[in-house]
Design an enzyme around this catalytic site. Structure first.
Site, short mmCIF file in Angstrom:
data_model
loop_
_atom_site.label_atom_id
_atom_site.label_comp_id
_atom_site.label_asym_id
_atom_site.label_seq_id
_atom_site.Cartn_x
_atom_site.Cartn_y
_atom_site.Cartn_z
N PHE A 1 43.82 32.18 35.58
CA PHE A 1 44.77 33.32 34.89
C PHE A 1 45.44 34.26 36.33
O PHE A 1 44.48 35.16 37.14
CB PHE A 1 44.03 34.50 34.11
N ASP B 1 41.72 34.90 44.37
CA ASP B 1 42.16 36.56 43.70
C ASP B 1 40.52 37.07 42.90
O ASP B 1 39.97 36.58 42.60
CB ASP B 1 42.65 35.32 42.00
N LYS C 1 44.37 45.56 39.96
CA LYS C 1 43.16 46.31 39.12
C LYS C 1 42.82 47.63 39.60
O LYS C 1 42.83 48.59 39.50
CB LYS C 1 42.40 45.70 37.77
#
Ligand SMILES: *Cc1c(COP(=O)(O)O)cnc(C)c1O
Length: 398
Positions: free
Chosen positions: A135, A222, A251
């Site tokens: 993702f 990532d 995040k």
């Protein structure tokens, strides 16, 4: 306080399957809804609230920043950009940083870096290796890199130039790229988050690093979800003793203030030139202060060590309490990023846990995901176990 009216969202787009809960305020790992019901927060706003809620060191710093300047724009220098970049460089062993506001933007920048890396070498149609179950976000390019048909469905044509491979299979990676001169990068999460808390193995990470060096590809990792101390190292790939060439972050970097960053090593640091990339909000004074203070407080309060210790305690306690439970597939993860996979879809557990005063999420249909604030204590971790385990056992017995 006004009582929350269920499903009263006629004016926001119908993009989320929301629980009928509206949170009002929080303290540490505890949050309260608008009706006054307390919850233990084992989700942390999806791995965002690194310092929990209303942190006594973060809040005054942000108040100070808001009273000085919130936004200025990148026509001018933002001193805390340089300060946060220097810190990220120190922690990662890499060299330069670009700031943006979200995870998908950080990944979008990484994809642009990889393509320009190729074009600079004379590769007209660069291709990037991506992973099953990955993702990377929901822009057209990042959803094309994502390995989930549900995310992609209805948004074709997808962006081309991706080669998809399975996790932890270096022979598969070699085969998929054999004789292909257009490959420019390998793009992966160290521990897949949305895909179900799926770790890349240490040896695999090392093998991919070697292959990237051998072939002159960029290794792009990532760390939007698994980074920022969550696994007990600043960045999860550091468990393998390797360094990526490009590392998107977001995040947890700002403890709740929107922020993203792309950290680059020497091979990727000078690809972008003035005019190649930019964003209005990226690196704004409020976000930069949030990033600087988040890392400062994490260091002062040893939160990375706390994440490792409390995470190991939580995982161990779950393993012990769920040992031999039929319908339990696997408990995996590192530090305070833990997935509990069941043999059947368990989305219903998010509401049941909330009813019992615990916030969790379920991802990839069958995986309960715990990504709490890094300030969580072992006492709170035990409380997570004492609420969650009976719910799982009951659910599996149905
Ligand atoms: C959440 C996430 C993203 C997307 O971040 P947004 O801020 O939602 O755009 C990208 N990659 C990973 C690994 C993520 O967990």
């Amino acid at each position: 306080m006004p009582a929350f009216i269920e499903a009263a969202s006629p004016h926001t787009m119908n993009t989320y399957g929301r629980l009928p809960i509206a949170l009002s305020h929080g303290q540490g790992c505890r949050v309260w809804d608008v009706n006054g019901k307390p919850y233990l927060d084992a989700l942390g706003g999806i791995a965002v609230n690194t310092l929990g809620h209303n942190h006594p060191k973060l809040v005054p710093a942000l108040q100070d920043q808001i009273s000085k300047i919130i936004h200025s724009c990148n026509y001018y220098h933002v001193p805390n950009q340089e300060k946060l970049a220097a810190k990220l460089v120190e922690l990662s062993g890499m060299t330069n940083v670009f700031f943006c506001s979200t995870g998908l933007e950080a990944n979008e920048a990484a994809l642009k870096l990889a393509r320009k890396f190729g074009h600079d070498k004379g590769i007209e149609k660069p291709e990037i290796v991506v992973y099953e179950k990955a993702f990377h976000g929901r822009s057209i390019a990042t959803l094309s890199a994502t390995g989930n048909e549900k995310v992609q469905k209805g948004f074709g044509p997808l962006v081309e130039g991706f080669i998809r491979v399975p996790l932890n299979d270096v022979e598969g990676l070699r085969k998929a790229t054999e004789g292909n001169p257009n490959v420019v990068a390998v793009f992966m999460e160290t521990i897949q988050g949305e895909g179900g808390v799926n770790p890349m193995r240490i040896e695999y990470l090392q093998q991919v690093r070697e292959l990237c060096d051998e072939r002159d590809w960029l290794l792009m990792i990532d760390e939007v979800q698994c980074g920022m101390g969550r696994t007990g190292k600043w960045f999860a790939h550091q468990w393998a003793g390797i360094k990526p060439d490009v590392m998107p972050l977001a995040k947890g970097l700002g403890s709740g203030v929107p922020i993203g960053a792309v950290v680059a090593g020497p091979k990727a640091a000078n690809i972008f030139q003035p005019g190649n990339h930019g964003t209005t909000f990226g690196g704004n004074p409020l976000a930069m202060r949030a990033g600087v203070e988040t890392i400062r407080i994490m260091e002062e309060d040893d939160l990375m060590e706390n994440a490792a210790r409390v995470g190991a305690h939580l995982k161990g306690a779950l393993e012990q309490a769920l040992a031999g439970t039929s319908g339990l597939k696997e408990i995996r993860g590192q530090g305070l990023m833990i997935g509990v996979e069941l043999t059947k879809a368990c989305g219903a557990l998010t509401q049941r846990a909330a009813d019992k005063g615990l916030l969790i999420s379920v991802t990839a249909d069958t995986v309960i995901r715990l990504v709490p604030p890094l300030i969580m204590t072992t006492v709170e971790a035990d409380e997570v176990v004492s609420i969650l385990v009976p719910l799982i056992q009951q659910f599996l017995a149905e």
